[in-house]
Design a protein around this motif. Structure first.
Motif, PDB file in Angstrom:
ATOM      1  N   THR A 120       0.852  -1.166   0.030  1.00 57.15           N
ATOM      2  CA  THR A 120       0.002   0.095  -0.125  1.00 57.15           C
ATOM      3  C   THR A 120       0.788   1.323   0.025  1.00 57.15           C
ATOM      4  OG1 THR A 120      -1.580  -1.221   1.362  1.00 57.15           O
ATOM      5  CG2 THR A 120      -1.681   1.188   1.203  1.00 57.15           C
ATOM      6  N   TYR A 121       0.615   2.225  -1.149  1.00 58.24           N
ATOM      7  CA  TYR A 121       1.472   3.322  -0.868  1.00 58.24           C
ATOM      8  C   TYR A 121       1.108   4.288   0.160  1.00 58.24           C
ATOM      9  CZ  TYR A 121       3.373   2.525  -5.588  1.00 58.24           C
ATOM     10  OH  TYR A 121       4.147   2.015  -6.601  1.00 58.24           O
ATOM     11  N   THR A 122       2.087   4.903   0.639  1.00 59.33           N
ATOM     12  CA  THR A 122       2.024   5.996   1.640  1.00 59.33           C
ATOM     13  C   THR A 122       1.728   7.262   0.883  1.00 59.33           C
ATOM     14  OG1 THR A 122       4.170   6.777   1.686  1.00 59.33           O
ATOM     15  CG2 THR A 122       3.605   5.236   3.274  1.00 59.33           C
ATOM     16  N   PRO A 123       1.235   8.594   1.503  1.00 58.11           N
ATOM     17  CA  PRO A 123       1.005   9.785   0.515  1.00 58.11           C
ATOM     18  C   PRO A 123       2.336   9.840  -0.338  1.00 58.11           C
ATOM     19  CG  PRO A 123       0.051   9.896   2.410  1.00 58.11           C
ATOM     20  CD  PRO A 123       0.648   8.616   2.551  1.00 58.11           C
ATOM     21  N   GLU A 124       3.560   9.824   0.064  1.00 57.80           N
ATOM     22  CA  GLU A 124       4.667  10.102  -0.330  1.00 57.80           C
ATOM     23  C   GLU A 124       4.963   9.222  -1.409  1.00 57.80           C
ATOM     24  OE1 GLU A 124       4.502   9.516   2.971  1.00 57.80           O
ATOM     25  OE2 GLU A 124       4.498  11.787   3.504  1.00 57.80           O
ATOM     26  N   GLY A 125       4.899   8.008  -1.327  1.00 54.45           N
ATOM     27  CA  GLY A 125       4.856   7.035  -2.284  1.00 54.45           C
ATOM     28  C   GLY A 125       3.735   7.236  -3.729  1.00 54.45           C
ATOM     29  N   THR A 126       2.601   7.502  -3.141  1.00 55.72           N
ATOM     30  CA  THR A 126       1.641   8.007  -4.219  1.00 55.72           C
ATOM     31  C   THR A 126       2.226   8.947  -5.077  1.00 55.72           C
ATOM     32  OG1 THR A 126      -0.064   7.063  -2.762  1.00 55.72           O
ATOM     33  CG2 THR A 126      -1.067   8.514  -4.816  1.00 55.72           C
ATOM     34  N   LYS A 127       2.751   9.984  -4.562  1.00 55.16           N
ATOM     35  CA  LYS A 127       3.324  11.232  -5.251  1.00 55.16           C
ATOM     36  C   LYS A 127       4.531  10.736  -6.100  1.00 55.16           C
ATOM     37  CE  LYS A 127       2.225  14.355  -1.622  1.00 55.16           C
ATOM     38  NZ  LYS A 127       2.779  15.228  -0.437  1.00 55.16           N
ATOM     39  N   GLY A 128       5.127   9.910  -5.715  1.00 51.71           N
ATOM     40  CA  GLY A 128       6.195   9.190  -6.718  1.00 51.71           C
ATOM     41  C   GLY A 128       5.582   8.456  -7.790  1.00 51.71           C
ATOM     42  N   LEU A 129       4.581   7.678  -7.533  1.00 52.20           N
ATOM     43  CA  LEU A 129       3.755   6.861  -8.680  1.00 52.20           C
ATOM     44  C   LEU A 129       3.327   7.937  -9.701  1.00 52.20           C
ATOM     45  CD1 LEU A 129       2.691   4.308  -9.706  1.00 52.20           C
ATOM     46  CD2 LEU A 129       0.607   4.559  -8.230  1.00 52.20           C
ATOM     47  N   LEU A 130       2.696   8.889  -9.166  1.00 51.12           N
ATOM     48  CA  LEU A 130       2.079   9.857  -9.946  1.00 51.12           C
ATOM     49  C   LEU A 130       3.202  10.623 -11.008  1.00 51.12           C
ATOM     50  CD1 LEU A 130      -0.582  11.423  -7.972  1.00 51.12           C
ATOM     51  CD2 LEU A 130      -1.117  10.129  -9.901  1.00 51.12           C
ATOM     52  N   LYS A 131       4.430  10.825 -10.445  1.00 58.75           N
ATOM     53  CA  LYS A 131       5.498  11.512 -11.200  1.00 58.75           C
ATOM     54  C   LYS A 131       5.764  10.374 -12.092  1.00 58.75           C
ATOM     55  CE  LYS A 131       9.828  13.973 -10.459  1.00 58.75           C
ATOM     56  NZ  LYS A 131      10.605  14.271  -9.401  1.00 58.75           N
ATOM     57  N   GLU A 132       6.199   9.135 -11.838  1.00 57.11           N
ATOM     58  CA  GLU A 132       6.985   8.455 -12.712  1.00 57.11           C
ATOM     59  C   GLU A 132       6.274   7.238 -13.427  1.00 57.11           C
ATOM     60  OE1 GLU A 132       9.800   6.372 -10.069  1.00 57.11           O
ATOM     61  OE2 GLU A 132      10.622   8.091  -9.429  1.00 57.11           O
ATOM     62  N   GLY A 133       5.096   7.146 -13.003  1.00 57.34           N
ATOM     63  CA  GLY A 133       4.223   6.030 -13.762  1.00 57.34           C
ATOM     64  C   GLY A 133       4.291   4.717 -13.161  1.00 57.34           C
ATOM     65  N   ALA A 134       3.433   3.751 -13.670  1.00 58.76           N
ATOM     66  CA  ALA A 134       3.367   2.313 -13.127  1.00 58.76           C
ATOM     67  C   ALA A 134       4.503   1.681 -13.859  1.00 58.76           C
ATOM     68  CB  ALA A 134       2.050   1.984 -13.308  1.00 58.76           C
ATOM     69  N   SER A 135       4.937   1.906 -15.180  1.00 53.11           N
ATOM     70  CA  SER A 135       5.953   0.945 -15.677  1.00 53.11           C
ATOM     71  C   SER A 135       7.175   1.175 -15.035  1.00 53.11           C
ATOM     72  CB  SER A 135       5.959   1.274 -17.242  1.00 53.11           C
ATOM     73  OG  SER A 135       4.727   0.957 -17.954  1.00 53.11           O
ATOM     74  N   SER A 136       7.481   2.493 -14.668  1.00 50.57           N
ATOM     75  CA  SER A 136       8.568   2.652 -13.890  1.00 50.57           C
ATOM     76  C   SER A 136       8.871   1.862 -12.725  1.00 50.57           C
ATOM     77  CB  SER A 136       8.851   3.959 -13.687  1.00 50.57           C
ATOM     78  OG  SER A 136       8.290   4.561 -12.687  1.00 50.57           O
ATOM     79  N   ARG A 137       7.589   1.619 -11.814  1.00 50.59           N
ATOM     80  CA  ARG A 137       7.688   0.958 -10.763  1.00 50.59           C
ATOM     81  C   ARG A 137       7.902  -0.613 -10.927  1.00 50.59           C
ATOM     82  NH1 ARG A 137       9.956   3.803  -8.589  1.00 50.59           N
ATOM     83  NH2 ARG A 137       9.953   2.231  -7.062  1.00 50.59           N
ATOM     84  N   ARG A 138       7.240  -0.976 -11.926  1.00 52.10           N
ATOM     85  CA  ARG A 138       7.512  -2.528 -12.281  1.00 52.10           C
ATOM     86  C   ARG A 138       9.165  -2.844 -12.495  1.00 52.10           C
ATOM     87  NH1 ARG A 138       5.072  -7.424 -13.682  1.00 52.10           N
ATOM     88  NH2 ARG A 138       6.799  -8.599 -14.489  1.00 52.10           N
ATOM     89  N   THR A 139       9.594  -1.621 -13.192  1.00 53.57           N
ATOM     90  CA  THR A 139      11.243  -1.900 -13.537  1.00 53.57           C
ATOM     91  C   THR A 139      11.854  -1.757 -11.991  1.00 53.57           C
ATOM     92  OG1 THR A 139      11.017  -0.818 -15.839  1.00 53.57           O
ATOM     93  CG2 THR A 139      12.970  -0.613 -14.631  1.00 53.57           C
ATOM     94  N   ALA A 140      11.548  -1.035 -11.423  1.00 52.54           N
ATOM     95  CA  ALA A 140      12.191  -0.769 -10.039  1.00 52.54           C
ATOM     96  C   ALA A 140      12.089  -1.981  -9.021  1.00 52.54           C
ATOM     97  CB  ALA A 140      11.597   0.334  -9.384  1.00 52.54           C
ATOM     98  N   VAL A 141      11.061  -2.451  -9.013  1.00 56.00           N
ATOM     99  CA  VAL A 141      10.660  -4.112  -8.516  1.00 56.00           C
ATOM    100  C   VAL A 141      11.394  -5.149  -8.980  1.00 56.00           C
ATOM    101  CG1 VAL A 141       8.762  -5.569  -8.076  1.00 56.00           C
ATOM    102  CG2 VAL A 141       8.274  -3.315  -7.748  1.00 56.00           C
ATOM    103  N   GLU A 142      11.358  -5.137 -10.367  1.00 55.05           N
ATOM    104  CA  GLU A 142      12.095  -6.178 -11.005  1.00 55.05           C
ATOM    105  C   GLU A 142      13.652  -6.151 -10.654  1.00 55.05           C
ATOM    106  OE1 GLU A 142      11.080  -5.507 -15.042  1.00 55.05           O
ATOM    107  OE2 GLU A 142       9.544  -7.187 -14.823  1.00 55.05           O
TER     108      GLU A 142
END
Length: 106
Positions: free
Chosen positions: A9-31
């Motif tokens: 679950t994203y915190t408010p700070e994490g949600t801001k990062g998601l909005l800035k970078e997009g979902a695809s970049s998060r998958r790359t970071a997780v991988e």
């Protein structure tokens, strides 16, 4: 390799990062994080409800899962929960093992 279900679950700070970078970049970071400890991402989904992300990963051992979990939690961007997943064959093996156990009061 041990398999784990990760619910995050994203915190408010994490949600801001998601909005800035997009979902695809998060998958790359997780991988990248998972691969850095010899693991692989089987699947990753975004969801609505209590958890924002559902991920199934394979790691060489539970310590690798713990290392990723600690690093992610320390970032403050996500709250996570990791659940070990067992195959049907592993449960069949568990049912064949003898366990010495006495319930309370017996």
């Amino acid at each position: 390799m041990p398999k784990f279900l990760i619910q995050a679950t994203y915190t408010p700070e994490g949600t801001k990062g998601l909005l800035k970078e997009g979902a695809s970049s998060r998958r790359t970071a997780v991988e990248q994080a998972v691969a850095s400890l010899g693991g692989t991402v089987e699947t990753m989904y975004f969801a609505f409800g209590e958890h924002d992300i559902i991920v199934i990963v394979d790691f060489p051992d539970p310590v690798a899962m713990a290392a990723v979990s600690l690093r992610v939690k320390a970032s403050g961007a996500l709250r996570t929960q990791a659940t070990p997943l067992l195959s049907l064959d592993e449960i069949d093996e568990a049912t064949r093992r003898q366990v010495s156990f006495r319930p309370p009061g017996a």
